[in-house]
Design an enzyme around this catalytic site. Structure first.
Site: not given
Length: 152
Positions: A88, A85, A57, A55
């Site tokens: 993250c 999410c 992040e 992801h």
């Protein structure tokens, strides 16, 4: 940091989000800033890297940790185009990120206010300041266009 600076760094995160969509990843970008300087960047790369943890992040945190030669992100602000999410948000929390600036909320999977509020849970080790809706319309537009194209 001022709203003008927030918009400037979020625009860079939006550029990264656009890059993610070029390799068929959900358009999310993240920029980490310390003392007014970018120290880490990332865009979603799950499809490109075939990695469920890739992801934006996580990529940005890895970049910053390499540049800083350490995992602690004290005093760092994360600019992310979509609400993080659970994974993250947990990574941002564990890295001790001081502030998170969010473009669009994620009503389905958001963990920084929508579904959960991991960064403001006093039972956890750290809390981060959160700012919402910076460049929200542009963030939402990118996501809508991406998913509309896939539904075709």
């Amino acid at each position: 940091m001022s709203e003008e600076h927030d918009a400037q760094f979020m625009k860079r995160a939006l550029d990264l989000a656009r890059e993610a969509s070029l390799h068929d990843d959900v358009p999310v970008g993240c920029v980490l800033v310390a003392d007014g300087l970018v120290i880490g960047e990332g865009e979603n790369r799950r499809e490109l890297d075939r990695d469920p943890t890739a992801h934006a992040e996580i990529i940005a945190l890895r970049d910053a940790a390499t540049r800083r030669d350490g995992w602690r992100m004290d005093g760092v602000t994360a600019y992310v185009t979509l609400e993080p999410c659970v994974m993250c948000a947990g990574a941002l929390l564990n890295a001790r990120v001081a502030r998170v600036v969010i473009g669009a909320l994620d009503e389905k999977a958001g963990a920084v206010g929508s579904r959960y509020n991991v960064l403001a849970d006093p039972r956890l080790l750290h809390e981060s300041q959160v700012t919402y809706d910076i460049e929200r319309d542009e963030s939402q537009l990118l996501l809508r266009a991406f998913f509309a194209e896939r539904r075709g």
